[in-house]
Design a protein around this motif. Structure first.
Motif, PDB file in Angstrom:
ATOM      1  N   GLY A   1     -10.846  75.279  78.401  1.00 30.72           N
ATOM      2  CA  GLY A   1     -10.535  75.007  77.009  1.00 30.72           C
ATOM      3  C   GLY A   1     -10.708  76.207  76.101  1.00 30.72           C
ATOM      4  N   PHE A   2     -10.651  75.933  74.827  1.00 30.94           N
ATOM      5  CA  PHE A   2     -10.727  76.955  73.792  1.00 30.94           C
ATOM      6  C   PHE A   2     -12.174  77.322  73.508  1.00 30.94           C
ATOM      7  CE2 PHE A   2     -10.719  78.401  69.391  1.00 30.94           C
ATOM      8  CZ  PHE A   2      -9.707  79.339  69.432  1.00 30.94           C
ATOM      9  N   ASP A   3     -12.424  78.583  73.233  1.00 34.64           N
ATOM     10  CA  ASP A   3     -13.771  79.079  72.927  1.00 34.64           C
ATOM     11  C   ASP A   3     -14.015  78.988  71.422  1.00 34.64           C
ATOM     12  OD1 ASP A   3     -16.188  80.375  72.743  1.00 34.64           O
ATOM     13  OD2 ASP A   3     -15.380  82.352  73.208  1.00 34.64           O
TER      14      ASP A   3
ATOM     15  N   GLU B   1     -10.280  67.940  74.257  1.00 35.94           N
ATOM     16  CA  GLU B   1     -10.237  69.355  73.885  1.00 35.94           C
ATOM     17  C   GLU B   1      -9.234  69.587  72.757  1.00 35.94           C
ATOM     18  OE1 GLU B   1     -11.321  73.264  73.742  1.00 35.94           O
ATOM     19  OE2 GLU B   1     -12.288  71.698  74.877  1.00 35.94           O
ATOM     20  N   GLN B   2      -8.109  68.889  72.788  1.00 34.05           N
ATOM     21  CA  GLN B   2      -7.130  68.996  71.709  1.00 34.05           C
ATOM     22  C   GLN B   2      -7.746  68.559  70.385  1.00 34.05           C
ATOM     23  OE1 GLN B   2      -3.785  66.637  72.984  1.00 34.05           O
ATOM     24  NE2 GLN B   2      -2.957  68.280  74.265  1.00 34.05           N
ATOM     25  N   LEU B   3      -8.443  67.434  70.399  1.00 32.31           N
ATOM     26  CA  LEU B   3      -9.069  66.935  69.169  1.00 32.31           C
ATOM     27  C   LEU B   3     -10.140  67.897  68.665  1.00 32.31           C
ATOM     28  CD1 LEU B   3      -9.355  63.136  70.011  1.00 32.31           C
ATOM     29  CD2 LEU B   3      -7.794  64.224  68.386  1.00 32.31           C
ATOM     30  N   SER B   4     -10.947  68.418  69.568  1.00 33.33           N
ATOM     31  CA  SER B   4     -11.973  69.388  69.188  1.00 33.33           C
ATOM     32  C   SER B   4     -11.340  70.607  68.538  1.00 33.33           C
ATOM     33  CB  SER B   4     -12.777  69.792  70.426  1.00 33.33           C
ATOM     34  OG  SER B   4     -13.664  70.830  70.118  1.00 33.33           O
TER      35      SER B   4
ATOM     36  N   ARG C   1       1.716  76.466  71.956  1.00 33.28           N
ATOM     37  CA  ARG C   1       1.900  75.010  72.087  1.00 33.28           C
ATOM     38  C   ARG C   1       1.738  74.579  73.538  1.00 33.28           C
ATOM     39  NH1 ARG C   1       3.173  70.508  68.779  1.00 33.28           N
ATOM     40  NH2 ARG C   1       3.027  68.817  70.258  1.00 33.28           N
ATOM     41  N   ALA C   2       2.233  75.389  74.466  1.00 31.25           N
ATOM     42  CA  ALA C   2       2.120  75.052  75.889  1.00 31.25           C
ATOM     43  C   ALA C   2       0.653  75.013  76.321  1.00 31.25           C
ATOM     44  CB  ALA C   2       2.898  76.060  76.726  1.00 31.25           C
ATOM     45  N   THR C   3      -0.138  75.959  75.850  1.00 34.87           N
ATOM     46  CA  THR C   3      -1.560  75.972  76.178  1.00 34.87           C
ATOM     47  C   THR C   3      -2.229  74.740  75.600  1.00 34.87           C
ATOM     48  OG1 THR C   3      -1.650  78.381  76.275  1.00 34.87           O
ATOM     49  CG2 THR C   3      -3.722  77.237  75.865  1.00 34.87           C
ATOM     50  N   PHE C   4      -1.970  74.459  74.327  1.00 36.53           N
ATOM     51  CA  PHE C   4      -2.544  73.289  73.661  1.00 36.53           C
ATOM     52  C   PHE C   4      -2.179  72.012  74.404  1.00 36.53           C
ATOM     53  CE2 PHE C   4      -2.243  69.790  70.650  1.00 36.53           C
ATOM     54  CZ  PHE C   4      -3.490  69.821  70.052  1.00 36.53           C
ATOM     55  N   ASP C   5      -0.918  71.867  74.771  1.00 37.16           N
ATOM     56  CA  ASP C   5      -0.463  70.661  75.462  1.00 37.16           C
ATOM     57  C   ASP C   5      -1.111  70.492  76.835  1.00 37.16           C
ATOM     58  OD1 ASP C   5       1.143  69.964  73.330  1.00 37.16           O
ATOM     59  OD2 ASP C   5       2.985  70.763  74.225  1.00 37.16           O
ATOM     60  N   GLY C   6      -1.571  71.584  77.426  1.00 34.32           N
ATOM     61  CA  GLY C   6      -2.210  71.516  78.732  1.00 34.32           C
ATOM     62  C   GLY C   6      -3.664  71.087  78.703  1.00 34.32           C
TER      63      GLY C   6
ATOM     64  N   THR D   1      -7.434  80.935  66.732  1.00 29.91           N
ATOM     65  CA  THR D   1      -6.798  79.613  66.691  1.00 29.91           C
ATOM     66  C   THR D   1      -5.282  79.755  66.540  1.00 29.91           C
ATOM     67  OG1 THR D   1      -7.058  79.323  64.289  1.00 29.91           O
ATOM     68  CG2 THR D   1      -8.824  78.482  65.691  1.00 29.91           C
ATOM     69  N   SER D   2      -4.857  80.730  65.763  1.00 29.33           N
ATOM     70  CA  SER D   2      -3.428  80.932  65.538  1.00 29.33           C
ATOM     71  C   SER D   2      -2.711  81.446  66.779  1.00 29.33           C
ATOM     72  CB  SER D   2      -3.209  81.916  64.391  1.00 29.33           C
ATOM     73  OG  SER D   2      -3.732  81.396  63.199  1.00 29.33           O
TER      74      SER D   2
END
Length: 92
Positions: A21-23, A80-83, A70-75, A65-66
């Motif tokens: 996920g995102f850091d 994790e998307q909500l966070s 979209r492909a990464t987010f969708d994966g 964040t910018s």
């Protein structure tokens, strides 16, 4: 024994989600530096002047964040998307 194995399996899955996920550590650091306890620790408030003075840290987090495609987010899993969305909204 089975219960112990199930707990270990759940922990391993949680670590995999976190690794993929995102850091959010940049945002977490900003909040730790600029959240102030009030009323003898019964409440907190944001030190907006402090965040404003820490503009480089905020801009660095916003840039990360910018940069998420979209492909990464969708994966990512839904949690994790909500966070990501909640933290990005609050930072922006």
């Amino acid at each position: 024994m089975i219960r112990c194995f199930a707990v270990l399996l759940l922990l391993a899955q949680a670590l995999d989600v976190q690794a993929a996920g995102f850091d959010h550590s940049g945002w977490d650091g900003l909040l730790k530096r600029h959240i102030v306890s009030i009323h003898d620790g019964q409440a907190t408030r944001v030190d907006y002047a402090g965040i404003s003075a820490d503009r480089a840290g905020l801009n660095a987090y916003l840039a990360t964040t910018s940069a998420v495609s979209r492909a990464t987010f969708d994966g990512w899993p839904l949690e994790e998307q909500l966070s990501f969305l909640i933290n990005a909204y609050n930072a922006w």
